[in-house]
Design a protein around this motif. Structure first.
Motif, short mmCIF file in Angstrom:
data_model
loop_
_atom_site.label_atom_id
_atom_site.label_comp_id
_atom_site.label_asym_id
_atom_site.label_seq_id
_atom_site.Cartn_x
_atom_site.Cartn_y
_atom_site.Cartn_z
N THR A 110 0.83 -1.22 0.00
CA THR A 110 0.00 0.00 0.00
C THR A 110 0.86 1.26 0.00
O THR A 110 2.07 1.21 0.24
CB THR A 110 -0.91 0.05 1.24
OG1 THR A 110 -0.07 0.25 2.39
CG2 THR A 110 -1.70 -1.23 1.42
N GLY A 111 0.19 2.38 -0.21
CA GLY A 111 0.89 3.66 -0.22
C GLY A 111 1.53 3.95 1.13
O GLY A 111 2.68 4.40 1.20
N THR A 112 0.80 3.70 2.18
CA THR A 112 1.35 4.00 3.50
C THR A 112 2.56 3.10 3.80
O THR A 112 3.50 3.50 4.47
CB THR A 112 0.24 3.93 4.59
OG1 THR A 112 0.63 4.72 5.70
CG2 THR A 112 -0.07 2.51 5.03
N VAL A 115 5.62 4.70 2.20
CA VAL A 115 6.02 5.89 2.97
C VAL A 115 6.75 5.48 4.24
O VAL A 115 7.81 6.03 4.57
CB VAL A 115 4.79 6.77 3.28
CG1 VAL A 115 5.13 7.87 4.28
CG2 VAL A 115 4.23 7.38 2.00
N PHE A 138 -0.63 14.72 2.72
CA PHE A 138 -1.25 13.44 3.08
C PHE A 138 -0.31 12.32 2.66
O PHE A 138 0.09 12.24 1.49
CB PHE A 138 -2.61 13.24 2.41
CG PHE A 138 -3.25 11.96 2.87
CD1 PHE A 138 -4.05 11.93 4.01
CD2 PHE A 138 -3.03 10.76 2.20
CE1 PHE A 138 -4.60 10.73 4.46
CE2 PHE A 138 -3.58 9.56 2.65
CZ PHE A 138 -4.37 9.56 3.79
N HIS A 139 0.04 11.47 3.62
CA HIS A 139 0.98 10.39 3.29
C HIS A 139 0.52 9.01 3.74
O HIS A 139 1.23 8.04 3.52
CB HIS A 139 2.36 10.71 3.87
CG HIS A 139 2.98 11.95 3.29
ND1 HIS A 139 3.42 12.02 1.99
CD2 HIS A 139 3.17 13.19 3.81
CE1 HIS A 139 3.90 13.25 1.74
NE2 HIS A 139 3.75 13.98 2.83
N GLY A 140 -0.64 8.92 4.39
CA GLY A 140 -1.13 7.59 4.76
C GLY A 140 -1.55 7.52 6.21
O GLY A 140 -1.44 8.48 6.97
N GLU A 204 4.74 15.98 -1.67
CA GLU A 204 3.93 15.61 -2.84
C GLU A 204 4.06 16.77 -3.84
O GLU A 204 3.88 17.92 -3.45
CB GLU A 204 2.45 15.50 -2.48
CG GLU A 204 2.09 14.43 -1.47
CD GLU A 204 0.78 14.80 -0.76
OE1 GLU A 204 -0.29 14.38 -1.22
OE2 GLU A 204 0.83 15.51 0.26
N GLU A 209 -4.89 14.75 -1.61
CA GLU A 209 -5.91 14.78 -0.55
C GLU A 209 -6.03 16.16 0.09
O GLU A 209 -7.08 16.53 0.58
CB GLU A 209 -5.58 13.75 0.54
CG GLU A 209 -5.41 12.33 0.06
CD GLU A 209 -6.64 11.79 -0.65
OE1 GLU A 209 -7.75 12.02 -0.16
OE2 GLU A 209 -6.47 11.17 -1.71
N ASP A 237 6.71 11.71 -2.49
CA ASP A 237 5.60 10.76 -2.36
C ASP A 237 4.79 10.85 -3.66
O ASP A 237 3.97 11.76 -3.82
CB ASP A 237 4.75 11.10 -1.13
CG ASP A 237 3.57 10.15 -0.99
OD1 ASP A 237 3.27 9.42 -1.95
OD2 ASP A 237 2.94 10.15 0.09
N VAL A 239 2.75 8.52 -4.71
CA VAL A 239 1.72 7.48 -4.61
C VAL A 239 0.49 7.87 -5.43
O VAL A 239 -0.05 7.04 -6.18
CB VAL A 239 1.36 7.24 -3.12
CG1 VAL A 239 0.06 6.46 -2.99
CG2 VAL A 239 2.51 6.51 -2.42
N GLN A 240 0.07 9.12 -5.33
CA GLN A 240 -1.13 9.54 -6.04
C GLN A 240 -0.80 10.28 -7.35
O GLN A 240 -1.47 10.09 -8.36
CB GLN A 240 -1.99 10.45 -5.15
CG GLN A 240 -3.27 10.86 -5.78
CD GLN A 240 -4.39 11.23 -4.81
OE1 GLN A 240 -5.39 11.77 -5.22
NE2 GLN A 240 -4.27 10.93 -3.54
N LYS A 266 -0.53 2.83 -5.63
CA LYS A 266 -1.79 3.03 -6.35
C LYS A 266 -1.80 2.40 -7.75
O LYS A 266 -2.16 1.25 -7.89
CB LYS A 266 -2.13 4.52 -6.41
CG LYS A 266 -2.55 5.07 -5.02
CD LYS A 266 -3.47 6.25 -5.14
CE LYS A 266 -3.63 7.06 -3.87
NZ LYS A 266 -4.79 6.69 -3.08
N1 PMP Z 1 0.52 9.06 -0.11
C1 PMP Z 1 -0.32 9.77 -0.88
C2 PMP Z 1 0.18 10.98 -1.59
C3 PMP Z 1 -1.65 9.37 -1.01
O1 PMP Z 1 -2.49 10.09 -1.75
C4 PMP Z 1 -2.09 8.21 -0.33
C5 PMP Z 1 -3.53 7.71 -0.44
N2 PMP Z 1 -4.49 8.59 -0.80
C6 PMP Z 1 -1.17 7.51 0.46
C7 PMP Z 1 0.12 7.95 0.53
C8 PMP Z 1 -1.59 6.28 1.22
O2 PMP Z 1 -1.86 5.24 0.37
P1 PMP Z 1 -2.69 3.96 0.90
O3 PMP Z 1 -4.09 4.45 1.12
O4 PMP Z 1 -2.57 2.97 -0.19
O5 PMP Z 1 -2.03 3.53 2.16
#
Ligand code: PMP
Length: 433
Positions: A110-112, A115, A138-140, A204, A209, A237, A239-240, A266
């Protein structure tokens, strides 16, 4: 449609199902269909996990072939042909052509997870504890990622102090009244400042978010120069904003700097299957074997769809310069028209991580609700949900993009009582009331 079990058995923590109270039974391309047959155009794309739409036929075929071949599905960090193909393809099609010399780590899926791995590695490499992150970041949801996240409601959810991190202003937070990074430069040079030198700064390039805020290229460049000067690791980051969302594979490509560490998740699997990567400069690869692990680091079906995605969309720049560039132009052209016909509305974001900010913080939520009633899934973002956030799949056909923008234009008109001028590319006045 029976929804009883969702409200009686599932936790109160659920959110999306409240805003979109229907049961989605089918999904293809840019459209999701509920059990009662209602079709919804999807401008949400699994929060960025479905950049190539739902059940893309070529990715689906690769997945079905793999699943029915009795090849390993789960493999922790053991070697498999699926993982070999992914690593080779990622290196050949993504890293090498961009001159990026990164080691690839598979954290949890997952994204978190990526991170957490990035923060842990930055601390291990530098021997420092502190991490700096930005307002509205937003990082998780796990504790490390939450400690570098801005949103106070989400932070409170931790239930314990979130320590060893501080927030600094993101681009434009202070409305341009001070020189970028003035405070940070001063305190890092002043041994009496009382500010500990951080291990890393995590950023980011577009805050998804936190209100679809896009940092300027010169601000990001300034940040990377500051980090290099003070030997602070820069973590992007992505992720998004990554995997093509902003118009290039990585969101920092056009800015012209190379982060020390990059978080990817993602849409890396291309199909909505869980998968994440942490990328870093080879000198930073100081892990001892097994020092960071996790059961679900070897999701082979995700490796299969990820490889198929890279070959289908990123083998050369034809997708990026063709369909993707056109989709971005369509969405931004429409957003400019809508914002231009309403006092105080502004366009936010970059590429297909796009937003519409309204002065009245109630408007975005009402527009999202009205859009849902008219068959469009679009969400809100920002600390007060004050921004309408548009994330259509990068592969959405132009006519569908225009139809969706027409639904949004009509919803803004309905909610605010404003005359919204939106003329789609074919000259028809689409949607607007
Ligand atoms: N980092 C960013 C920039 C995100 O947008 C998100 C999720 N929206 C995450 C980390 C966390 O990802 P996850 O929900 O898959 O843990």
């Amino acid at each position: 449609m029976d929804t009883t079990v969702f409200s009686t058995v599932e936790s109160e923590v659920r959110t999306y199902s409240r805003g979109w109270p229907t049961v989605f039974a089918q999904a293809k391309g840019a459209v999701q269909t509920s059990e009662d047959g209602t079709e919804y155009l999807d401008f949400f794309s699994g929060a960025g996990a479905l950049n190539y739409g739902h059940n893309h036929p070529k990715l689906q075929a690769a997945l079905v072939d793999y699943i029915s071949s009795d090849a390993p599905v789960h493999s922790l960090d053991m070697m498999t042909p699926a993982k070999r193909d992914f690593l080779q393809t990622f290196n050949d099609l993504i890293l090498q052509p961009r001159g990026l010399d990164y080691k690839v780590m598979f954290p949890g899926p997952t994204g978190t997870n990526t991170v957490e791995a990035a923060l842990k590695l930055a601390r291990k490499v530098t021997g420092r504890q502190h991490i700096l992150s930005f307002t509205n970041a937003f990082h998780g949801m796990t504790l490390g990622a939450l400690s570098v996240t801005g949103n106070s409601m989400k932070r409170r959810g931790a239930g314990i102090p979130l320590t060893n991190s501080s927030k600094i202003p993101y681009d434009d937070y202070l409305g341009g009244v001070t020189t970028d990074f003035l405070w940070l430069e001063r305190v890092l040079e002043d041994s009496g400042s009382g500010v500990d030198k951080p291990a890393a700064i995590i950023v980011e390039t577009v805050q998804g978010e936190g209100g679809v805020r896009a940092a300027r290229a010169e601000w990001l460049k300034g940040l990377s120069e500051l980090c290099a000067k003070h030997e602070i690791l820069l973590i992007v980051d992505d992720v998004q904003a990554g995997c093509g969302r902003t118009g290039t594979f990585f969101s920092f490509e056009e800015v012209g700097f190379t982060p020390d560490i990059v978080c990817v998740s993602k849409s890396i699997s291309g199909y909505g299957l869980p998968m994440a990567l942490t990328l870093f400069r080879p000198e930073l690869d100081v892990w001892s074997p097994g020092e960071h692990n996790g059961t679900f680091r070897g999701n082979n079906p995700a490796f299969i769809t990820a490889t198929a995605t890279l070959k289908e969309f990123w083998a050369d720049d034809s997708f990026q310069k063709g369909q993707l560039a056109e989709a971005i132009a369509t969405v931004h052209g429409a957003l400019e028209q809508i914002a231009g016909s309403m006092e105080g509305a502004t366009v936010r974001g970059r590429g297909l991580l796009a937003g519409l900010h309204f002065e009245d913080i109630e408007v975005a939520g009402k527009v999202a609700a009205e859009s849902f009633r008219n068959g469009l899934l679009v969400e809100t973002s920002g600390p007060d949900d004050e921004v309408l956030k548009l994330m259509p799949a990068l592969t959405t056909p132009k006519a569908e993009l225009e139809r969706g923008m027409g639904i949004i234009a009509a919803a803004v008109a309905e909610v605010t009582g404003t005359d919204i001028a939106y003329r789609a590319g074919n000259g028809d006045l689409a949607g607007a009331a």
